[in-house]
Write a protein that holds these residues in place. Structure first.
Motif, PDB file in Angstrom:
ATOM      1  N   SER A  97       1.120   3.366   2.515  1.00 57.37           N
ATOM      2  CA  SER A  97       2.226   2.651   1.875  1.00 57.37           C
ATOM      3  C   SER A  97       1.698   1.359   1.281  1.00 57.37           C
ATOM      4  CB  SER A  97       3.327   2.352   2.897  1.00 57.37           C
ATOM      5  OG  SER A  97       4.279   1.454   2.354  1.00 57.37           O
ATOM      6  N   TYR A 100       3.707  -1.723   2.425  1.00 55.61           N
ATOM      7  CA  TYR A 100       3.372  -2.194   3.775  1.00 55.61           C
ATOM      8  C   TYR A 100       2.042  -2.949   3.769  1.00 55.61           C
ATOM      9  CZ  TYR A 100       3.370  -2.221   8.868  1.00 55.61           C
ATOM     10  OH  TYR A 100       3.400  -2.626  10.184  1.00 55.61           O
ATOM     11  N   SER A 104       1.366  -6.814   4.750  1.00 60.47           N
ATOM     12  CA  SER A 104       0.282  -7.173   5.666  1.00 60.47           C
ATOM     13  C   SER A 104      -0.654  -8.191   5.020  1.00 60.47           C
ATOM     14  CB  SER A 104      -0.496  -5.925   6.072  1.00 60.47           C
ATOM     15  OG  SER A 104       0.329  -4.983   6.716  1.00 60.47           O
ATOM     16  N   SER A 329       3.604  -0.126  12.249  1.00 57.86           N
ATOM     17  CA  SER A 329       3.374   0.962  11.281  1.00 57.86           C
ATOM     18  C   SER A 329       3.743   2.322  11.845  1.00 57.86           C
ATOM     19  CB  SER A 329       1.907   0.959  10.837  1.00 57.86           C
ATOM     20  OG  SER A 329       1.052   1.406  11.884  1.00 57.86           O
ATOM     21  N   LYS A 336      10.522  -0.755  11.516  1.00 58.89           N
ATOM     22  CA  LYS A 336       9.299  -1.233  10.876  1.00 58.89           C
ATOM     23  C   LYS A 336       9.575  -2.245   9.763  1.00 58.89           C
ATOM     24  CE  LYS A 336       7.152   1.589   8.025  1.00 58.89           C
ATOM     25  NZ  LYS A 336       6.282   2.692   7.548  1.00 58.89           N
ATOM     26  N   TRP A 337      10.409  -1.894   8.830  1.00 58.10           N
ATOM     27  CA  TRP A 337      10.564  -2.736   7.642  1.00 58.10           C
ATOM     28  C   TRP A 337      11.258  -4.066   7.928  1.00 58.10           C
ATOM     29  CZ3 TRP A 337       7.337  -1.765   4.048  1.00 58.10           C
ATOM     30  CH2 TRP A 337       6.912  -0.457   3.814  1.00 58.10           C
ATOM     31  N   ALA A 340       8.713  -6.271   9.943  1.00 55.98           N
ATOM     32  CA  ALA A 340       7.579  -6.674   9.105  1.00 55.98           C
ATOM     33  C   ALA A 340       8.005  -7.743   8.111  1.00 55.98           C
ATOM     34  CB  ALA A 340       7.001  -5.464   8.386  1.00 55.98           C
TER      35      ALA A 340
END
Length: 501
Positions: A97, A100, A104, A329, A336-337, A340
């Motif tokens: 992704s 993602y 990061s 992840s 997750k989203w 993050a």
């Protein structure tokens, strides 16, 4: 590619912004002296030698010993560290992704601070990578290579060696739980030990073949045991201690987030460690990167807490950041989203205020020529640089030495002069014997002037130079003539007696 593009973009934005006569100057002076053949720790107070030789090598390639050449060397190391961190996260993703990875990237890049400590930031990431490589396939060659990475990390900073050893032993112990691998952990430990020795060979060879280095190195270690600390401690700014009434809202929120990240180090370090051990005991699969990070979070938390400011938090937080992003992840999208995104927003909110490019926005900095490069610095720093140059022109012309203590080791690098003393950053109390040896060096160097900053570090009166180094301070009072018109009440400026009118 992503890591290189991001680091280059950052360098374009703020590579010429900011300058510190303090810690950045400490690294710059050491790198300059190495290019002239001096040896870190033996010839001048220094970190472990690896970082100086890295910077000196890049300086030679650039054909300059200036501040921008040093920053290029740091940026290269930063790019390698960011690449390793993103690679670890990318390999942990079940499905690649780009979004993602971009999140990061923002998180890791935001915390890559301060610029002159990028060696420490990247080294912590390298150790996560080395232990990940071992966990993925624990065979003799990988034990050896993981150990070698630990040894090499110690060449740049012995604290990284200690943290790497601690994390490695934890991982090796973890591998013994319900062991299914054919390779014996005892054999692995021996291979790992051989790797550590191999990686640490540069220092071992210096201890044997560089005259005077062994004695200085051992004395440096002895002194750490004498003062029983690796840093001058600061209290943690716990979230519940933030004074909302005396701070702007944005600053208060930032202080709360900083305290929360400090707490997060301990919670994530303990919880992740227990979780990966439980998974191993139950024979359940777990991400090798999460295992590696889990065993390094608490060792690096020690560094963050040793002096609990934003700089040390940033240097100690990367095993946790990599571990969190790897753990997230594997979670469902609805977990997750949002998490993050929150971590990314919190990281940017905390760290953007400390970035040199942000500090110099809207014309808040002024142009100053430093080592043939035009830098934008805070007005106060620009005034200090002008003061040093004026004093040097008048009282230390033609390369004559001078004293700038205790906070400005960068003054010597700025003016390309050799420090008259070994201890270029004299923050902690020293013995009378040590001070007498430094006084002999001062007498031999015959400095033209002395600038002593009597500001109490952290507001602690005991940390004034006159209290940590009373013999040297008295020597300066006895042998230098005070100059009138100091621009700062803490600056005690005097010229050598030989220049008395």
């Amino acid at each position: 590619m992503l890591a290189s593009v991001v680091v280059i973009a950052l360098f374009v934005w703020q590579g010429n912004k900011g300058f510190s006569l303090w810690d950045e100057g400490f690294l710059w002076y050491g790198a300059q002296r190495v290019t002239l053949g001096e040896v870190p720790i033996r010839d001048f107070m220094a970190y472990d030698p690896g970082r100086y030789y890295w910077v000196a090598a890049v300086m030679e390639l650039c054909g300059s010993n200036g501040i921008m050449a040093m920053r290029i060397a740091l940026a290269i190391f930063q790019a390698i560290g960011l690449f390793v961190g993103l690679l670890l996260i990318a390999r942990a993703l079940k499905k690649q992704s780009l979004v993602y990875l971009l999140l990061s990237t923002l998180i890791l890049t935001a915390w890559m601070f301060p610029r002159y400590k990028l060696f420490d930031v990247s080294l912590s990431i390298f150790l996560v990578g080395a232990l990940t490589y071992l966990v993925e396939k624990p065979v003799g060659r990988r034990y050896f290579l993981a150990g070698m990475c630990v040894g090499l990390a110690a060449v740049f900073g012995r604290n990284h060696g200690v943290y790497g050893v601690t994390g490695s032993l934890g991982v090796i112990a973890w591998l013994t739980i319900n062991r299914s691998e054919s390779y014996s952990p005892v054999s692995g430990l021996l291979a790992w030990s051989a790797g550590v020795i191999t990686g640490y060979c540069p220092i071992l060879l210096m201890l044997i073949f560089v005259p005077g280095f062994a004695a200085a190195f051992l004395e440096d270690i002895r002194y750490l045991f004498e003062i029983r600390t690796t840093n001058i401690p600061l209290p943690v700014q716990w979230p519940w201690r933030v004074h909302f009434t005396s701070l702007p809202t944005s600053d208060a929120v930032r202080e709360i987030l900083i305290g929360t990240f400090f707490i997060g180090l301990l919670i994530f370090g303990a919880v992740s460690l227990l979780w990966v051990v439980r998974q191993r005991m139950l024979n359940r699969p777990v991400s090798p990167t999460l295992v590696a990070a889990s065993f390094l979070v608490l060792p690096y938390a020690h560094f963050a807490y040793s002096r609990a400011d934003i700089s040390h938090l940033a240097q100690g937080i990367f095993p946790m950041l990599v571990g969190i992003m790897v753990a997230l992840s594997r979670q469902a999208a609805q977990i997750k989203w949002p998490l993050a995104a929150v971590i990314c927003a919190a990281s940017i909110w905390v760290m953007i205020a400390f970035q040199p490019g942000w500090e110099c926005r809207d014309g808040k900095c002024v142009g100053v020529e430093i080592s043939h490069s035009m830098l934008q610095t805070a007005p106060g720093t620009a005034r200090d640089i002008a003061l040093l140059r004026t004093l040097a022109d008048k009282y230390a012309a033609h390369g004559r030495s001078f004293i700038a203590a205790p906070y400005w080791p960068g003054a010597y690098a700025l003016l390309e002069r050799k420090s008259p003393v070994w201890e270029i950053y004299p923050l902690q109390r020293r013995s009378g014997t040590f001070e007498q040896d430094e006084i002999k060096r001062i007498e031999a160097a015959n400095p033209g002037f002395a600038l002593i900053d009597e500001m109490p570090l952290d507001g602690v009166d005991a940390l004034r130079f006159s209290n940590t180094h009373p013999l040297i301070y008295q020597y300066i009072l006895n042998n230098f003539v005070p100059l009138p018109g100091s621009p700062n009440p803490y600056y005690h400026i005097s010229k050598a007696n030989s220049q008395a009118q």
